[in-house]
Write an enzyme that holds these catalytic residues in place. Structure first.
Site, mmCIF file in Angstrom:
data_model
loop_
_atom_site.group_PDB
_atom_site.id
_atom_site.type_symbol
_atom_site.label_atom_id
_atom_site.label_comp_id
_atom_site.label_asym_id
_atom_site.label_seq_id
_atom_site.Cartn_x
_atom_site.Cartn_y
_atom_site.Cartn_z
ATOM 1 N N THR A 396 1.094 -1.155 0.068
ATOM 2 C CA THR A 396 0.039 -0.066 -0.018
ATOM 3 C C THR A 396 1.247 1.369 0.129
ATOM 4 O O THR A 396 2.136 1.006 0.097
ATOM 5 C CB THR A 396 -0.892 -0.028 1.180
ATOM 6 N N THR A 414 -4.362 2.184 -2.103
ATOM 7 C CA THR A 414 -3.722 0.752 -2.203
ATOM 8 C C THR A 414 -4.618 0.055 -3.380
ATOM 9 O O THR A 414 -5.269 0.292 -3.816
ATOM 10 C CB THR A 414 -4.080 -0.057 -0.852
ATOM 11 N N ASN A 416 -4.164 -3.224 -2.515
ATOM 12 C CA ASN A 416 -4.039 -4.134 -1.284
ATOM 13 C C ASN A 416 -3.047 -5.208 -1.434
ATOM 14 O O ASN A 416 -2.055 -4.704 -0.935
ATOM 15 C CB ASN A 416 -5.518 -5.131 -1.644
ATOM 16 N N ASP A 438 -10.430 -7.972 1.549
ATOM 17 C CA ASP A 438 -10.741 -7.110 2.727
ATOM 18 C C ASP A 438 -11.966 -7.498 3.313
ATOM 19 O O ASP A 438 -12.364 -7.093 4.511
ATOM 20 C CB ASP A 438 -10.485 -5.598 2.657
ATOM 21 N N SER A 467 -11.486 -1.393 5.886
ATOM 22 C CA SER A 467 -10.060 -1.180 5.661
ATOM 23 C C SER A 467 -9.249 -0.875 7.005
ATOM 24 O O SER A 467 -9.884 -0.690 7.912
ATOM 25 C CB SER A 467 -9.781 0.215 4.666
ATOM 26 N N GLY A 488 0.801 -1.279 5.380
ATOM 27 C CA GLY A 488 1.028 -2.580 6.335
ATOM 28 C C GLY A 488 -0.280 -3.380 6.547
ATOM 29 O O GLY A 488 0.103 -3.941 7.754
ATOM 30 N N GLY A 489 -1.209 -3.247 5.936
ATOM 31 C CA GLY A 489 -2.252 -3.972 6.298
ATOM 32 C C GLY A 489 -2.641 -3.744 7.779
ATOM 33 O O GLY A 489 -2.948 -2.761 8.241
HETATM 34 O O1 DON Z 1 -7.489 -1.421 3.329
HETATM 35 C C1 DON Z 1 -6.698 -2.018 3.786
HETATM 36 O O2 DON Z 1 -6.438 -2.192 5.063
HETATM 37 C C2 DON Z 1 -5.664 -3.178 3.342
HETATM 38 N N1 DON Z 1 -5.961 -3.365 1.950
HETATM 39 C C3 DON Z 1 -4.217 -2.227 3.062
HETATM 40 C C4 DON Z 1 -3.368 -3.090 2.331
HETATM 41 C C5 DON Z 1 -1.922 -2.923 2.815
HETATM 42 O O3 DON Z 1 -1.626 -1.926 3.525
HETATM 43 C C6 DON Z 1 -0.864 -3.377 2.184
HETATM 44 N N2 DON Z 1 0.138 -3.033 2.222
HETATM 45 N N3 DON Z 1 1.306 -3.069 3.048
#
Ligand code: DON
Length: 585
Positions: A396, A414, A416, A438, A467, A488-489
């Site tokens: 992201t 992102t 994703n 997600d 998200s 960072g998810g």
């Molecule tokens: O929206 C979200 O929370 C996830 N799709 C974010 C994905 C993400 O941060 C991946 N990266 N590092």
């Protein structure tokens, strides 16, 4: 057909900036990868500016933002130009085929939050990733055409521009279009990512996929130049005709053809009916700070709010940075907040998210009544579930800008996963997201970040998936203080939490706060994820003896911060973990 390659260059240096950043300290970060050990771009990790600052994950995007500011654009103009530039130079996360969130603070203190998150297509349904026995079909929500949500980025950029933009929209697309048309040198990290995903690209696209070399087993190297003619044409069409072109014009036709041919769901009605939403930002008081962040469909603001409200009750400053007591308290707060996230957070246009209750002081007291300063609470007793978690590589990106008038923007966007669902819209030159993952594709089954979901976040047509993205702007004593955000998810929220505390409680500079090693807990799995070298051996041992379990990862997040110093100057802190780059003037 799409992205052409000009042979490998022996050395490519950063383009000459046409602005003079007031840089006090420069950490030159050489691209680090197993391909070519030489710098492609010199990256500035700590920059100071008298009035303006830009921080992104890529030097060319940062440079674009600074140029727009020098040309008289405001923070939103710069953000839009950076968004489109990242779609070219950072294809694994920068995008026009994805979505995101923007938090804005005007120089006079007005806040707003723009939701340009992807939506489930109209034909999506709750069990679409399950087989006849109700079991999850592995990979279906993560790769290939069915994983894509209806993209929001182009509509988002236009909505931001309509409300706040100053320079013509087409001017803001010009730098990205030129980079796509002429090409740019890829970094070692990008080359590594492209090589890593080569097999996926071949699996989900025809043989002409441009992000693989010819023959396909040829590796990318730092310094190779990418030229993306089809993307340049698409950006030019958007520049000429606005978001209308993307959602109803030629680009829309390319997307729907790609979907039809690949068995995806997004159709012309989904594209034509996509809308962004201006939402009321989440406002969290913390001592003499005011932390303003993204409301649902991001869990970021609410979960960060719970964490900050709990943290504010304990003497963290007295305990000290990453003291055993501090880490234990933060982890215990995170355990509880992520349990709430699982059960209660979702798109509030579809689900009644109990925001006030979740942030209620008495509720948080009740949640913390099982907290013991001496031992870890078992997550099973916070709410019981049991599962194992795979953690994939993911991407992201976050970018941020403060303009000379004092307007501030924080955006997290992102696809994703890296390169989204790996499906490349051939004739339009970009990857589509895999944001459908997600959603809670089946209660109790974790997504790629190990995050559980329940009913609230079940798939429904037109709904936005939950998200963790947490673009955040902070005031102190009523004045602009800082912007924070990261990819960072699931770790996004806890990274923002830590970096804020590092500055607000542990009196670090923004750069120290960003550089500091990070840790994370998300309720389930019941473990503290730690960066290598995070937490001293003694602290780890003490936490182990309290019942905590560790899992080590190479790095967590890629945080960008702009922080106003007591003398009024701005410090830009770009994460040293990547090619991130700050520039100020
Ligand atoms: O929206 C979200 O929370 C996830 N799709 C974010 C994905 C993400 O941060 C991946 N990266 N590092």
């Amino acid at each position: 057909m799409h992205l052409q390659r000009i042979g490998r260059k022996s050395s490519v240096s950063t383009r000459t900036n046409n602005f003079i950043p007031l840089i006090i300290i420069t950490i030159i970060c050489l691209d680090s990868c197993n391909t070519l050990k030489q710098p492609i771009y010199d990256t500035v990790k700590i920059a100071y500016g008298n009035s303006a600052m830009v921080v992104t994950v890529h030097p060319l995007a940062t440079e674009t933002g600074a140029r727009i500011l020098h040309a008289g654009g405001n923070a939103v103009d710069a953000a839009i130009a950076m968004h489109f530039t990242l779609a070219v130079v950072y294809p694994r996360a920068g995008n026009i085929g994805g979505g995101g969130f923007l938090v804005y603070r005007s120089s006079n203190g007005d806040f707003s939050a723009l939701d340009f998150r992807e939506k489930a297509p109209g034909a999506a349904y709750r069990d679409m990733y399950l087989d006849d026995n109700g079991e999850v079909i592995p990979g279906l929500s993560r790769s290939g055409h069915l994983a894509a949500g209806v993209p929001g980025s182009v509509a988002g950029m236009e909505a931001a521009h309509r409300k706040y933009g100053r320079l013509p929209f087409s001017t803001l697309l010009a730098p990205a279009t030129e980079l796509a048309d002429r090409g740019f040198a890829i970094t070692a990290i990008e080359a590594g990512r492209l090589n890593k995903h080569r097999r996926d690209f071949l699996q989900y696209n025809d043989e002409a996929i441009p992000f693989t070399k010819d023959p396909p087993d040829t590796l990318w190297h730092a310094g190779d130049t990418l030229v993306q003619k089809k993307l340049a044409e698409t950006l030019q069409r958007i520049a000429d005709h606005g978001a209308e072109e993307f959602y109803r014009g030629e680009t829309a036709r390319h997307i729907t053809r790609e979907m039809r041919e690949g068995g995806g769901l997004i159709d012309s009605v989904d594209l034509a009916s996509y809308t962004t939403v201006w939402r009321e930002p989440l406002d969290i008081p913390y001592r003499n700070y005011r932390v303003v962040s993204m409301p649902p469909p991001s869990s970021g603001g609410v979960t960060l709010g719970q964490l900050l409200k709990i943290a504010s009750r304990y003497p963290l400053r007295e305990w000290g940075f990453q003291d055993t007591r501090t880490v234990h308290l933060m982890v215990e707060a995170e355990r509880r907040a992520y349990a709430d996230r699982t059960y209660h957070l979702a798109d509030m246009d579809y689900y009644d998210v109990p925001i006030d209750s979740l942030l209620d002081a008495q509720y948080l007291t009740r949640q913390m009544h099982t907290y013991s300063p001496d031992s870890a609470t078992s997550s099973g007793t916070v709410m019981s579930t049991d599962f194992a978690v795979p953690l994939e590589s993911y991407e992201t990106t976050h970018y941020t800008v403060v303009d000379p008038e004092g307007n501030a923007v924080a955006v997290t966007t992102t696809l994703n996963s890296s390169y989204g669902c790996k499906v490349f819209v051939d004739d339009a030159g970009f990857f589509l997201n895999n944001e459908m993952d997600d959603f809670s594709i089946k209660p109790g089954v974790p997504n790629q970040f190990g995050l559980l979901g329940k009913e609230a976040n079940a798939i429904e047509p037109g709904k936005r998936m939950l998200s963790s993205m947490t673009p955040t702007i902070v005031e102190k004593d009523g004045r602009f203080c800082m912007t924070i955000g990261t990819p960072g998810g699931s770790t996004i929220i806890t990274s923002v939490f830590q970096v804020f505390l590092n500055i607000a409680e542990f009196e670090m500079t923004a750069s120290e706060a960003v550089r500091a090693r990070r840790f994370h807990h998300q309720w389930l799995p019941d473990e503290i994820v730690v960066e290598e070298n995070a937490l001293s051996p003694q602290v780890r041992e003490e936490l182990r003896s309290m019942g905590h379990v560790f899992r080590e990862v190479k790095l967590i997040g890629s945080v960008e911060v702009i922080h106003r110093l007591p003398d009024g100057r701005l410090e830009g802190a770009a994460d040293p973990r990547g090619n991130d780059h700050a520039a100020g003037f």
